[in-house]
Design a protein around this motif. Sequence first.
Motif, PDB file in Angstrom:
ATOM      1  N   LYS A   4      14.573   3.007  -6.191  1.00  0.00           N
ATOM      2  CA  LYS A   4      14.495   3.068  -4.419  1.00  0.00           C
ATOM      3  C   LYS A   4      13.039   2.681  -3.918  1.00  0.00           C
ATOM      4  CE  LYS A   4      13.344   7.976  -4.280  1.00  0.00           C
ATOM      5  NZ  LYS A   4      13.669   9.200  -4.098  1.00  0.00           N
ATOM      6  N   LEU A   5      12.978   2.708  -3.300  1.00  0.00           N
ATOM      7  CA  LEU A   5      12.083   2.288  -1.838  1.00  0.00           C
ATOM      8  C   LEU A   5      10.774   3.431  -2.467  1.00  0.00           C
ATOM      9  CD1 LEU A   5       9.986  -0.470  -0.515  1.00  0.00           C
ATOM     10  CD2 LEU A   5      11.336   0.507   1.588  1.00  0.00           C
ATOM     11  N   GLN A   6       9.583   2.833  -2.445  1.00  0.00           N
ATOM     12  CA  GLN A   6       8.319   3.858  -2.996  1.00  0.00           C
ATOM     13  C   GLN A   6       7.090   3.574  -2.337  1.00  0.00           C
ATOM     14  OE1 GLN A   6       9.911   7.289  -2.848  1.00  0.00           O
ATOM     15  NE2 GLN A   6       8.316   8.379  -2.980  1.00  0.00           N
ATOM     16  N   PRO A   7       6.475   4.244  -0.821  1.00  0.00           N
ATOM     17  CA  PRO A   7       5.623   3.759  -0.539  1.00  0.00           C
ATOM     18  C   PRO A   7       4.055   3.779  -1.660  1.00  0.00           C
ATOM     19  CG  PRO A   7       6.165   5.431   0.951  1.00  0.00           C
ATOM     20  CD  PRO A   7       6.992   5.336  -0.696  1.00  0.00           C
ATOM     21  N   VAL A   8       3.774   2.865  -1.726  1.00  0.00           N
ATOM     22  CA  VAL A   8       2.487   2.834  -2.750  1.00  0.00           C
ATOM     23  C   VAL A   8       0.999   2.037  -1.717  1.00  0.00           C
ATOM     24  CG1 VAL A   8       1.384   2.202  -4.722  1.00  0.00           C
ATOM     25  CG2 VAL A   8       4.155   2.209  -4.698  1.00  0.00           C
ATOM     26  N   ALA A   9      -0.016   3.512  -1.913  1.00  0.00           N
ATOM     27  CA  ALA A   9      -1.163   2.642  -1.672  1.00  0.00           C
ATOM     28  C   ALA A   9      -2.679   1.997  -2.684  1.00  0.00           C
ATOM     29  CB  ALA A   9      -2.127   3.684  -0.920  1.00  0.00           C
ATOM     30  N   PHE A  10      -2.651   0.952  -3.125  1.00  0.00           N
ATOM     31  CA  PHE A  10      -3.849   0.956  -4.347  1.00  0.00           C
ATOM     32  C   PHE A  10      -5.388   1.011  -3.377  1.00  0.00           C
ATOM     33  CE2 PHE A  10      -1.880  -3.671  -5.137  1.00  0.00           C
ATOM     34  CZ  PHE A  10      -1.052  -2.977  -5.367  1.00  0.00           C
ATOM     35  N   TRP A  55       4.618  -8.253 -10.274  1.00  0.00           N
ATOM     36  CA  TRP A  55       5.166  -6.944 -10.813  1.00  0.00           C
ATOM     37  C   TRP A  55       6.299  -5.493 -10.372  1.00  0.00           C
ATOM     38  CZ3 TRP A  55       2.117  -4.226 -15.501  1.00  0.00           C
ATOM     39  CH2 TRP A  55       1.883  -4.612 -16.409  1.00  0.00           C
ATOM     40  N   GLY A  56       5.866  -6.552  -8.837  1.00  0.00           N
ATOM     41  CA  GLY A  56       6.821  -5.742  -7.765  1.00  0.00           C
ATOM     42  C   GLY A  56       6.593  -4.648  -6.986  1.00  0.00           C
ATOM     43  N   VAL A  57       5.213  -4.023  -7.537  1.00  0.00           N
ATOM     44  CA  VAL A  57       4.039  -2.811  -6.957  1.00  0.00           C
ATOM     45  C   VAL A  57       3.450  -3.346  -5.967  1.00  0.00           C
ATOM     46  CG1 VAL A  57       2.816  -0.854  -7.059  1.00  0.00           C
ATOM     47  CG2 VAL A  57       4.395  -1.892  -9.390  1.00  0.00           C
ATOM     48  N   ARG A  58       3.667  -3.156  -4.718  1.00  0.00           N
ATOM     49  CA  ARG A  58       2.573  -4.644  -3.503  1.00  0.00           C
ATOM     50  C   ARG A  58       3.399  -2.605  -2.573  1.00  0.00           C
ATOM     51  NH1 ARG A  58       3.530  -9.092  -3.456  1.00  0.00           N
ATOM     52  NH2 ARG A  58       4.945 -10.950  -4.332  1.00  0.00           N
ATOM     53  N   PRO A  59       1.545  -2.863  -2.511  1.00  0.00           N
ATOM     54  CA  PRO A  59       0.878  -1.683  -1.646  1.00  0.00           C
ATOM     55  C   PRO A  59       1.454  -1.992   0.174  1.00  0.00           C
ATOM     56  CG  PRO A  59      -1.224  -3.421  -1.641  1.00  0.00           C
ATOM     57  CD  PRO A  59       0.279  -4.057  -2.832  1.00  0.00           C
ATOM     58  N   GLN A  60       1.639  -0.455   0.631  1.00  0.00           N
ATOM     59  CA  GLN A  60       2.104  -0.230   1.978  1.00  0.00           C
ATOM     60  C   GLN A  60       0.342   0.512   2.682  1.00  0.00           C
ATOM     61  OE1 GLN A  60       4.655   0.419  -0.292  1.00  0.00           O
ATOM     62  NE2 GLN A  60       5.544  -1.020   0.505  1.00  0.00           N
ATOM     63  N   ALA A  61       0.177   0.726   2.335  1.00  0.00           N
ATOM     64  CA  ALA A  61      -2.173   0.510   2.466  1.00  0.00           C
ATOM     65  C   ALA A  61      -3.091   0.696   1.507  1.00  0.00           C
ATOM     66  CB  ALA A  61      -0.992   1.947   3.055  1.00  0.00           C
ATOM     67  N   MET A  62      -3.868   0.254   1.850  1.00  0.00           N
ATOM     68  CA  MET A  62      -4.613  -0.272   0.804  1.00  0.00           C
ATOM     69  C   MET A  62      -6.729   1.101   1.089  1.00  0.00           C
ATOM     70  SD  MET A  62      -4.860  -3.697  -0.577  1.00  0.00           S
ATOM     71  CE  MET A  62      -4.907  -4.188   1.385  1.00  0.00           C
ATOM     72  N   ALA A  97      -9.864  -4.768  -1.239  1.00  0.00           N
ATOM     73  CA  ALA A  97      -8.636  -4.872   0.175  1.00  0.00           C
ATOM     74  C   ALA A  97      -8.340  -5.796   0.757  1.00  0.00           C
ATOM     75  CB  ALA A  97      -8.984  -3.361   0.692  1.00  0.00           C
ATOM     76  N   ALA A  98      -9.565  -6.377   1.644  1.00  0.00           N
ATOM     77  CA  ALA A  98      -9.693  -7.350   2.806  1.00  0.00           C
ATOM     78  C   ALA A  98      -9.259  -8.814   1.841  1.00  0.00           C
ATOM     79  CB  ALA A  98     -10.918  -7.228   3.015  1.00  0.00           C
ATOM     80  N   CYS A  99      -9.845  -8.332   0.810  1.00  0.00           N
ATOM     81  CA  CYS A  99      -9.080 -10.133   0.546  1.00  0.00           C
ATOM     82  C   CYS A  99      -7.309 -10.385   0.213  1.00  0.00           C
ATOM     83  CB  CYS A  99      -9.664 -10.312  -1.729  1.00  0.00           C
ATOM     84  SG  CYS A  99      -9.623 -12.558  -1.791  1.00  0.00           S
ATOM     85  N   VAL A 100      -7.044  -9.061  -0.631  1.00  0.00           N
ATOM     86  CA  VAL A 100      -5.569  -8.974  -0.815  1.00  0.00           C
ATOM     87  C   VAL A 100      -4.558  -9.148   0.181  1.00  0.00           C
ATOM     88  CG1 VAL A 100      -3.830  -7.564  -1.318  1.00  0.00           C
ATOM     89  CG2 VAL A 100      -6.370  -7.612  -2.827  1.00  0.00           C
ATOM     90  N   ALA A 101      -5.146  -8.233   1.811  1.00  0.00           N
ATOM     91  CA  ALA A 101      -5.103  -8.434   2.859  1.00  0.00           C
ATOM     92  C   ALA A 101      -5.428 -10.035   3.516  1.00  0.00           C
ATOM     93  CB  ALA A 101      -5.624  -6.657   3.829  1.00  0.00           C
ATOM     94  N   GLY A 102      -5.716 -10.397   3.118  1.00  0.00           N
ATOM     95  CA  GLY A 102      -5.913 -11.753   3.757  1.00  0.00           C
ATOM     96  C   GLY A 102      -7.015 -11.924   4.649  1.00  0.00           C
ATOM     97  N   VAL A 103      -7.585 -11.025   4.931  1.00  0.00           N
ATOM     98  CA  VAL A 103      -8.542 -11.474   5.465  1.00  0.00           C
ATOM     99  C   VAL A 103      -9.767 -12.507   4.619  1.00  0.00           C
ATOM    100  CG1 VAL A 103     -11.007 -10.517   6.269  1.00  0.00           C
ATOM    101  CG2 VAL A 103      -8.726  -9.240   6.247  1.00  0.00           C
ATOM    102  N   PHE A 104     -10.379 -12.783   3.934  1.00  0.00           N
ATOM    103  CA  PHE A 104     -10.922 -13.696   2.926  1.00  0.00           C
ATOM    104  C   PHE A 104     -10.093 -14.239   2.215  1.00  0.00           C
ATOM    105  CE2 PHE A 104     -13.899  -9.884   2.977  1.00  0.00           C
ATOM    106  CZ  PHE A 104     -14.843 -10.302   4.039  1.00  0.00           C
ATOM    107  N   SER A 105     -10.312 -15.786   1.282  1.00  0.00           N
ATOM    108  CA  SER A 105      -9.573 -16.177   0.819  1.00  0.00           C
ATOM    109  C   SER A 105     -10.679 -15.953  -0.535  1.00  0.00           C
ATOM    110  CB  SER A 105     -10.122 -17.728   0.925  1.00  0.00           C
ATOM    111  OG  SER A 105     -11.021 -17.933   1.073  1.00  0.00           O
ATOM    112  N   LEU A 106      -9.712 -16.182  -1.352  1.00  0.00           N
ATOM    113  CA  LEU A 106     -10.525 -15.545  -2.561  1.00  0.00           C
ATOM    114  C   LEU A 106     -12.078 -16.316  -3.481  1.00  0.00           C
ATOM    115  CD1 LEU A 106     -10.302 -13.787  -5.482  1.00  0.00           C
ATOM    116  CD2 LEU A 106      -9.165 -16.336  -6.767  1.00  0.00           C
TER     117      LEU A 106
END
Length: 769
Positions: A46-52, A136-143, A153-162
């Motif tokens: 089921k939908l369960q929030p995950v934070a990295f 694998w479908g484990v996507r963070p709701q927060a980091m 965290a900023a790169c995964v959030a799209g602030v920086f390009s890789l």
Amino acid sequence: MQVIAPVRKPISNREIRDVFEPSTRQPQQLPKQLPKQLFINGQQPKLQPVAFMFPGQGAQYVNMGLELTHEISTFCDLIDRCSELLKPHLGIDLRHVLYPKQEQTNQATEQLKQTTITQPALFVIEYALAQLWMSWGVRPQAMIGHSIGEYVAACVAGVFSLEDALSLVALRGQMMQQLPGGSMLAVPLPEQEVESLLGQELSLAVINGPSQSVISGPTDAIALLQNQLDQQGLEYRRLHTSHAFHSKMMEPILDSFTNQVKQVSLKPPQIPYLSNVTGTWITAEQAVNPRYWAQHLRQTVRFSQGVQQLLKQPETILLEVGPGRTLSTLTKRHSQKAVEQLVLTSVRHPRQEQSDLSFLLTTVEQLREAGVSVDWDGCYGQTPDQQDIPRHKGQEDDAQKDNSTLVAPDQPQPESSHTFVAPRDDLERQLSKIWENVLGIKSISVTDNFYDLGGDSLLAVRLFADIEKVFQKKLPLASLLMAPTVAQLVNHLRQDQSAAPWSSVVPIQSNGSKPPLFCIHGAGGNILSFRDLARYLGSEQPFYGLQSLGLDGKQTPLTTVEDMARCYLQEIRTIQPNGPYFLSGYCFGSKIALEIAQLLRLDGETVALLALLEPSPVNFSTSENQVPYQRSYSDRLKGLFQRLIHRGFQDVLKQQFLKAVSKLYQSFGISLPQSLQIIKVQEANTFASKNYVAKRYYRDPVTMFLTSERIAQSPELQKGWIELVTGELEIQEISGKHLDDQPGSFLKDPHVELLAQKIRACIDQVIVS
């Protein structure tokens, strides 16, 4: 991957998906490298929030995630891509440092300590893991990230390009490396109390918990602070860093770094994450402001306040995405953490001897059981044949076994240090409560390690005294070395310890290809303080501690060094019948080690190494009528004064009171409680030490390891040793304090690692020669 030549096909996500979908595959057909406990069906996803959570500098180690590069194509390809992008910035192939050839491991270890390499290396591993989890479908709701981890965290959030993130991380590390060196000191104090210690030169660098802070600044200023904390009897731990990160010493590069950040494109974050600078959620304005990223390397890392925001939602699963368990441990210790909140890790700690892949897949199953939906379709790779799937060390051939081999829910589960396990019965609940009171930590998992939670030999004595009060059972102190968790110690309580035979020899680390090293207790009689030394000596070095008779309350303590040597040698020979022998002793134990070495020489055996750790002064005379050295009243007053400085007035007063109570018990013939039995052993050892006179020359080499403060004291302390050793006497200088149970001890981090390196070098030199 260019550096690592895979010897097999990487495992695709289709195969991993099959493992966790029993309807498509029978248990006996499962890939053999996966641990059996993974195959019990979890609940409906089921939908369960995950934070990295992305760790910072200090978590890195050589070969972190090595097996994943062989087995999972997504992870391997990302390491390759990042390493190629970093080549023009670093001037090296990062893969040579992350995953070196065996003969280059030591060199890579040193490289990985350099800030210029450390920060990019951590970024690459954490970014690759994050992308793997999301595929694998484990996507963070927060980091949340810790220092350099916030860049991931900023790169995964799209602030920086890789590409931009990698260039900035490499530049950040290079600019920091060029600054003057500094030091950092961890202290168990809240922010308000730390502020009063800083003065003009020091800075509050990190707040890891409500009472866990790190101070940063010039090395001289940190040394002065250490002396101040010693005088106040406060704990501290010197961190392994080359520079004073997040301090005033970073200010010379702020403007230059700001200008560099202005050259890249910054975008508002698409996934919420917490700011180290503010301790709360990052705003779009902060994320796209180059000045913010300059302040980020100077200002305090407010991890405690940040993770507290995540702890407000106990249903959120906190997943550490990086090497080891640094942030998971900090989070579990946080006073705001709810018992039921799940905290998991992705990559094993370097001292956990476990398959990287099975460790990761264990976490996958824990996520599934907690209700997280895992989607394997985002991954790619060819499906290898069943025989192509690798098998790992220590695994049984399960192919011919039926469903009866699966671990049932009511059977003992394999213990794991990276997930919270609540007490499962009244005995575990009672013992957990004792641990919480002694350690000052709430919500302790029954699989948490006593030493990882900050336990030491002094706290162990308190722990076992409380256990005796509650359960009316005396457990040997050394049992904590073999059973350092609540779950393991409960088993000792359930067993009849009164029938267990006593042994002075305790196998702290029994495996390894090298000759065993036997290390003899100090005046306190117990050997708990040897644990870290054994750990740092490495997995190939067998290490046995020798503890005093009488600690169990059943044996009568021996009162002469000669009797102890004969007794201990008899037990040593049950482990190693013939030489060459490697012996060591701490403080008073050095005298016993010397006497054992003399007995072995008389028997025609070879003593390859006699290593004396901070040996107590020895009286030497070849005369049969020599009277043992008697301390003058001035010496006794000086010793009392030193104990008051090191231990504090209350501790010394308590020790004297316990001695008086112990004599009162004995005068009435009453059985001593364990805490008083320890006092009795200490008195017997002190008596033996005072009355020992070495009467034979020692003609073989001896190595003495002395702290800087001990060397600076009167040469009279070493006079007897210098007289009796006619072979080569080598003195090696080490850092730290003499007492093994006090802050800054040479047997505690960070000093014990240097000691272990020096002892290991001595052993290796003897083996080679």
